[in-house]
Scaffold this motif. Sequence first.
Motif, PDB file in Angstrom:
ATOM      1  N   UNK A 127       0.822  -1.208   0.000  1.00  0.00           N
ATOM      2  CA  UNK A 127       0.000   0.000   0.000  1.00  0.00           C
ATOM      3  C   UNK A 127       0.862   1.268   0.000  1.00  0.00           C
ATOM      4  N   UNK A 128       1.920   1.218  -0.820  1.00  0.00           N
ATOM      5  CA  UNK A 128       2.767   2.387  -0.997  1.00  0.00           C
ATOM      6  C   UNK A 128       3.813   2.605   0.078  1.00  0.00           C
ATOM      7  N   UNK A 129       3.862   1.722   1.081  1.00  0.00           N
ATOM      8  CA  UNK A 129       4.843   1.885   2.148  1.00  0.00           C
ATOM      9  C   UNK A 129       5.863   0.751   2.089  1.00  0.00           C
ATOM     10  N   UNK A 130       7.107   1.102   2.360  1.00  0.00           N
ATOM     11  CA  UNK A 130       8.173   0.110   2.402  1.00  0.00           C
ATOM     12  C   UNK A 130       7.974  -0.760   3.648  1.00  0.00           C
ATOM     13  N   UNK A 131       7.830  -2.065   3.415  1.00  0.00           N
ATOM     14  CA  UNK A 131       7.606  -2.973   4.536  1.00  0.00           C
ATOM     15  C   UNK A 131       8.784  -3.921   4.767  1.00  0.00           C
ATOM     16  N   UNK A 132       9.713  -3.946   3.838  1.00  0.00           N
ATOM     17  CA  UNK A 132      10.870  -4.822   4.001  1.00  0.00           C
ATOM     18  C   UNK A 132      11.694  -4.901   2.727  1.00  0.00           C
ATOM     19  N   UNK A 133      12.773  -5.630   2.818  1.00  0.00           N
ATOM     20  CA  UNK A 133      13.646  -5.840   1.663  1.00  0.00           C
ATOM     21  C   UNK A 133      14.179  -7.262   1.705  1.00  0.00           C
ATOM     22  N   UNK A 134      14.675  -7.700   0.586  1.00  0.00           N
ATOM     23  CA  UNK A 134      15.448  -8.939   0.552  1.00  0.00           C
ATOM     24  C   UNK A 134      16.609  -8.736  -0.424  1.00  0.00           C
ATOM     25  N   UNK A 135      17.614  -9.556  -0.293  1.00  0.00           N
ATOM     26  CA  UNK A 135      18.797  -9.448  -1.145  1.00  0.00           C
ATOM     27  C   UNK A 135      18.692 -10.492  -2.251  1.00  0.00           C
ATOM     28  N   UNK A 136      18.794 -10.016  -3.501  1.00  0.00           N
ATOM     29  CA  UNK A 136      18.717 -10.913  -4.659  1.00  0.00           C
ATOM     30  C   UNK A 136      20.127 -11.048  -5.248  1.00  0.00           C
ATOM     31  N   UNK A 137      20.551 -12.290  -5.436  1.00  0.00           N
ATOM     32  CA  UNK A 137      21.864 -12.559  -6.037  1.00  0.00           C
ATOM     33  C   UNK A 137      21.681 -12.987  -7.479  1.00  0.00           C
ATOM     34  N   UNK A 138      22.515 -12.439  -8.343  1.00  0.00           N
ATOM     35  CA  UNK A 138      22.469 -12.751  -9.763  1.00  0.00           C
ATOM     36  C   UNK A 138      23.544 -13.803 -10.053  1.00  0.00           C
ATOM     37  N   UNK A 139      23.164 -15.057  -9.996  1.00  0.00           N
ATOM     38  CA  UNK A 139      24.137 -16.132 -10.196  1.00  0.00           C
ATOM     39  C   UNK A 139      24.697 -16.152 -11.610  1.00  0.00           C
ATOM     40  N   UNK A 140      23.906 -15.752 -12.586  1.00  0.00           N
ATOM     41  CA  UNK A 140      24.414 -15.703 -13.964  1.00  0.00           C
ATOM     42  C   UNK A 140      25.534 -14.670 -14.080  1.00  0.00           C
ATOM     43  N   UNK A 141      25.367 -13.520 -13.431  1.00  0.00           N
ATOM     44  CA  UNK A 141      26.416 -12.499 -13.439  1.00  0.00           C
ATOM     45  C   UNK A 141      27.666 -13.022 -12.746  1.00  0.00           C
ATOM     46  N   UNK A 142      27.522 -13.637 -11.598  1.00  0.00           N
ATOM     47  CA  UNK A 142      28.673 -14.179 -10.863  1.00  0.00           C
ATOM     48  C   UNK A 142      29.398 -15.227 -11.709  1.00  0.00           C
ATOM     49  N   UNK A 143      28.653 -16.104 -12.362  1.00  0.00           N
ATOM     50  CA  UNK A 143      29.245 -17.136 -13.217  1.00  0.00           C
ATOM     51  C   UNK A 143      30.002 -16.493 -14.380  1.00  0.00           C
ATOM     52  N   UNK A 144      29.417 -15.444 -14.998  1.00  0.00           N
ATOM     53  CA  UNK A 144      30.072 -14.760 -16.113  1.00  0.00           C
ATOM     54  C   UNK A 144      31.386 -14.117 -15.649  1.00  0.00           C
ATOM     55  N   UNK A 145      31.385 -13.475 -14.474  1.00  0.00           N
ATOM     56  CA  UNK A 145      32.604 -12.846 -13.952  1.00  0.00           C
ATOM     57  C   UNK A 145      33.687 -13.905 -13.745  1.00  0.00           C
ATOM     58  N   UNK A 146      33.320 -15.051 -13.182  1.00  0.00           N
ATOM     59  CA  UNK A 146      34.300 -16.108 -12.949  1.00  0.00           C
ATOM     60  C   UNK A 146      34.847 -16.687 -14.252  1.00  0.00           C
ATOM     61  N   UNK A 147      34.017 -16.754 -15.268  1.00  0.00           N
ATOM     62  CA  UNK A 147      34.449 -17.321 -16.551  1.00  0.00           C
ATOM     63  C   UNK A 147      35.193 -16.313 -17.428  1.00  0.00           C
ATOM     64  N   UNK A 148      35.024 -15.014 -17.190  1.00  0.00           N
ATOM     65  CA  UNK A 148      35.580 -13.984 -18.067  1.00  0.00           C
ATOM     66  C   UNK A 148      36.256 -12.842 -17.312  1.00  0.00           C
ATOM     67  N   UNK A 149      37.160 -13.103 -16.396  1.00  0.00           N
ATOM     68  CA  UNK A 149      37.707 -12.004 -15.599  1.00  0.00           C
ATOM     69  C   UNK A 149      38.438 -10.955 -16.432  1.00  0.00           C
ATOM     70  N   UNK A 150      39.056 -11.355 -17.532  1.00  0.00           N
ATOM     71  CA  UNK A 150      39.800 -10.423 -18.372  1.00  0.00           C
ATOM     72  C   UNK A 150      38.900  -9.467 -19.141  1.00  0.00           C
TER      73      UNK A 150
END
Length: 193
Positions: free
Chosen positions: A96-119
Amino acid sequence: MSTTPKLPSNKPGRPKSWTRAKMALFLRELAASQSVTQAAKSVGLTRQSAYRLRARLKGTPFDLGWEVALEMGFDQLAHAVMDRAVNGEEVPHYYKGELVGTHRRHDNALARWVLENPWRLGRMQVAREYTAPGFEALLERIEWANLDWEEGESLPVPGGPIEERAVGAKREDAFAACSWYAGEARKGRGSGK
């Protein structure tokens, strides 16, 4: 003997043009903003004139300065990507328009890409070597010395002695030969990935 690319002169009735001081200021702003438009505007010129100048000065200290300025932005981007890959991002929840909480979302595809392509989180090896202390020396070189590389001119190595470009290239080749990171970067760059 090298020929120095000519900069247009400021004649009465002619629009403003590039000077060495403006070139150095432009590169400083490009490093800070990562925006060619904003950097050109900061020196009273246009984005198009900046690209024309770069094309005219291809292979010169100004061209390397442009790459170094962009590399500095890629460092910032790489840190942001790494932070997001490791720590995720905060996702707000509203009711109802009010902030009631948050959660942390992890992007596993991004993490996997960083590990596979550090250069791929950076740009150009030579530009990487100039970031930070070498950038100011390069800007001073652009502002006060010949606009083209002198025959046999040495490149300053940040925090170290002066090296000839050929020595620097050999050092980079030796590094690439023994480093999976650099070797993979060259393979990836050469294959158009």
